[in-house]
Design a protein around this motif. Structure first.
Motif, short mmCIF file in Angstrom:
data_model
loop_
_atom_site.label_atom_id
_atom_site.label_comp_id
_atom_site.label_asym_id
_atom_site.label_seq_id
_atom_site.Cartn_x
_atom_site.Cartn_y
_atom_site.Cartn_z
N ASP A 117 101.07 -22.74 58.07
CA ASP A 117 100.19 -21.89 57.26
C ASP A 117 100.60 -21.96 55.79
O ASP A 117 101.79 -21.98 55.48
CB ASP A 117 100.27 -20.45 57.76
N GLY A 118 99.60 -21.98 54.90
CA GLY A 118 99.90 -22.03 53.47
C GLY A 118 100.15 -23.42 52.96
O GLY A 118 100.96 -23.64 52.05
N SER A 119 99.41 -24.41 53.52
CA SER A 119 99.68 -25.81 53.20
C SER A 119 99.58 -26.13 51.71
O SER A 119 100.25 -27.04 51.22
CB SER A 119 98.71 -26.71 53.97
N SER A 120 98.76 -25.37 50.98
CA SER A 120 98.61 -25.65 49.55
C SER A 120 99.92 -25.41 48.79
O SER A 120 100.08 -25.86 47.65
CB SER A 120 97.51 -24.77 48.95
N ASN A 121 100.86 -24.71 49.41
CA ASN A 121 102.13 -24.40 48.75
C ASN A 121 103.25 -25.37 49.09
O ASN A 121 104.35 -25.27 48.56
CB ASN A 121 102.59 -22.98 49.14
N ILE A 122 102.98 -26.32 50.01
CA ILE A 122 104.04 -27.21 50.49
C ILE A 122 104.71 -27.97 49.33
O ILE A 122 105.93 -27.98 49.18
CB ILE A 122 103.49 -28.21 51.52
N ASP A 123 103.89 -28.60 48.51
CA ASP A 123 104.43 -29.50 47.49
C ASP A 123 105.04 -28.77 46.30
O ASP A 123 105.70 -29.39 45.46
CB ASP A 123 103.34 -30.46 47.01
N VAL A 124 104.83 -27.45 46.20
CA VAL A 124 105.35 -26.71 45.05
C VAL A 124 106.50 -25.78 45.45
O VAL A 124 106.90 -24.91 44.69
CB VAL A 124 104.24 -25.91 44.33
N ASN A 125 107.02 -25.96 46.68
CA ASN A 125 108.23 -25.28 47.12
C ASN A 125 108.07 -23.75 47.15
O ASN A 125 108.97 -23.01 46.75
CB ASN A 125 109.42 -25.66 46.22
N VAL A 126 106.90 -23.31 47.63
CA VAL A 126 106.64 -21.88 47.82
C VAL A 126 106.58 -21.62 49.32
O VAL A 126 106.23 -22.51 50.11
CB VAL A 126 105.33 -21.48 47.12
N SER A 127 106.89 -20.39 49.73
CA SER A 127 107.02 -20.06 51.15
C SER A 127 105.77 -20.41 51.96
O SER A 127 104.64 -20.12 51.56
CB SER A 127 107.31 -18.57 51.32
#
Length: 342
Positions: A117-127
């Motif tokens: 969940d929250g795949s849009s945050n994967i590349d920017v190192n967010v939870s």
């Protein structure tokens, strides 16, 4: 806590001492936890493991998949298919259900998950995180069909998520409150760090994507505008807004210190009742929130009472601190009332 309790010990006590879960469910949850540890390792490696970026493919929702979406989905399937606890699985990343292969023993449970969940945050190192839900296969049902998964959230027998952030934290309910376990990387195991989690009924924090405000229905606009008016407005207090764009991270904050999370229906796609998935996101998160003393509705009714009709059914979500969710729900119900005749 002076003496650290492992996830395994906690689950054994839930089974043997308190009688809340049968042995097969305990074993299933341990397997899910091990899968979450593997996903946490892949997430933490990031660029070092070559797992960042898109995978040049789309899931059943028409969304571009990240490499980690596919990796997490495969980890959960491979970890759970052979243990003998499951009859079938369903994932947000797959169009249909996944039957446990005939070469493995068949269990009595059904596992649903949003692998990342929250795949849009994967590349920017967010939870980001993994969400899961467990249902009991209907008794005496021959084989397994998609219809067997069509159970209201109130029938869940376990639900939880693992958030991959500065710490990897597994949050779990088996119907006896909410417990949190932190991954001890030196020991390689989840240990109990919080139990009997309680969400305060009142809050000064709300979470919503404000960029969509022009598309919201009037009850949501009314509630958010009242929050924005602060001390001078009808609420008489100042609110803070938080939005991580990862449901796992936003719900984890609410379970930790209170708040309200909203992902409402909006006018951009009026035929869709909402954006989030009932079976993979709203039901497990809704049960966790309720088990911690909070409330979860679709703006009008309790989420856990909604009867699913499709595997990838979408729903509007309002959850968190009880008094705030009640207020938003009340505003929707008031707006639904027919105008008095002249």
């Amino acid at each position: 806590m002076s003496k650290r309790v492992s996830l395994t010990q906690y689950l054994v006590e839930q089974q043997r001492v308190d009688g809340h879960i049968p042995s097969q469910l305990r074993l299933l949850l341990e397997v899910v936890a091990r899968a979450c540890k593997s996903i946490a390792l892949a997430v933490n490696k990031g660029d070092l493991g070559g797992v960042l970026g898109t995978a040049s493919s789309e899931n059943v929702q028409g969304e571009v998949q990240k490499k980690l979406d596919i990796i997490a989905n495969e980890v959960l399937i491979e970890a759970n298919e052979w243990g003998g606890h499951l009859a079938a699985m369903a994932s947000e990343e797959m169009e249909g259900i996944y039957l446990v292969p005939n070469r493995y023993p068949q269990g009595e449970y059904l596992l649903l998950f949003d692998p990342l969940d929250g795949s849009s945050n994967i590349d920017v190192n967010v939870s980001i995180g993994t969400i899961f839900s467990v249902l009991k296969k209907p008794d005496n049902a021959p084989g397994v069909t998609e219809q067997d998964f069509m159970q209201a959230g109130a029938k869940q027998v376990a639900a939880g998520y693992c958030v991959f952030g500065p710490q990897s934290t597994l949050v779990l309910t088996v119907g006896d409150g909410v417990a949190m376990f932190t991954l001890d990387r030196e020991k390689g195991s989840f240990v109990l760090t919080r139990e009997h989690v309680e969400i305060p009924p009142d809050t000064k924090e709300f979470a919503i994507n404000m960029s969509n405000m022009r598309h919201w229905d009037e009850p949501v606009k009314r509630y958010v505008n009242e929050c924005l008016e602060g001390k001078e407005g009808p609420r008489g207090k100042d609110f803070n807004m938080r939005w991580v764009a990862s449901m796992v991270a936003d719900v984890h904050r609410i379970l930790t210190r209170g708040g309200i999370f909203m992902y409402p229906w909006d006018k951009r796609d009026p035929d869709k009742p909402g954006k989030l998935r009932l079976m993979y996101e709203a039901n497990p998160m809704g049960w966790l929130i309720e088990q911690a003393g909070g409330m979860a509705t679709d703006g009008r009714q309790r989420i856990l009472d909604i009867q699913p009709t499709k595997l990838h059914q979408r729903v509007s979500v309002v959850l968190g601190s009880k008094n705030e969710v009640e207020r938003v729900t009340q505003y929707h119900l008031e707006a639904d009332k027919p105008a008095p005749s002249a």
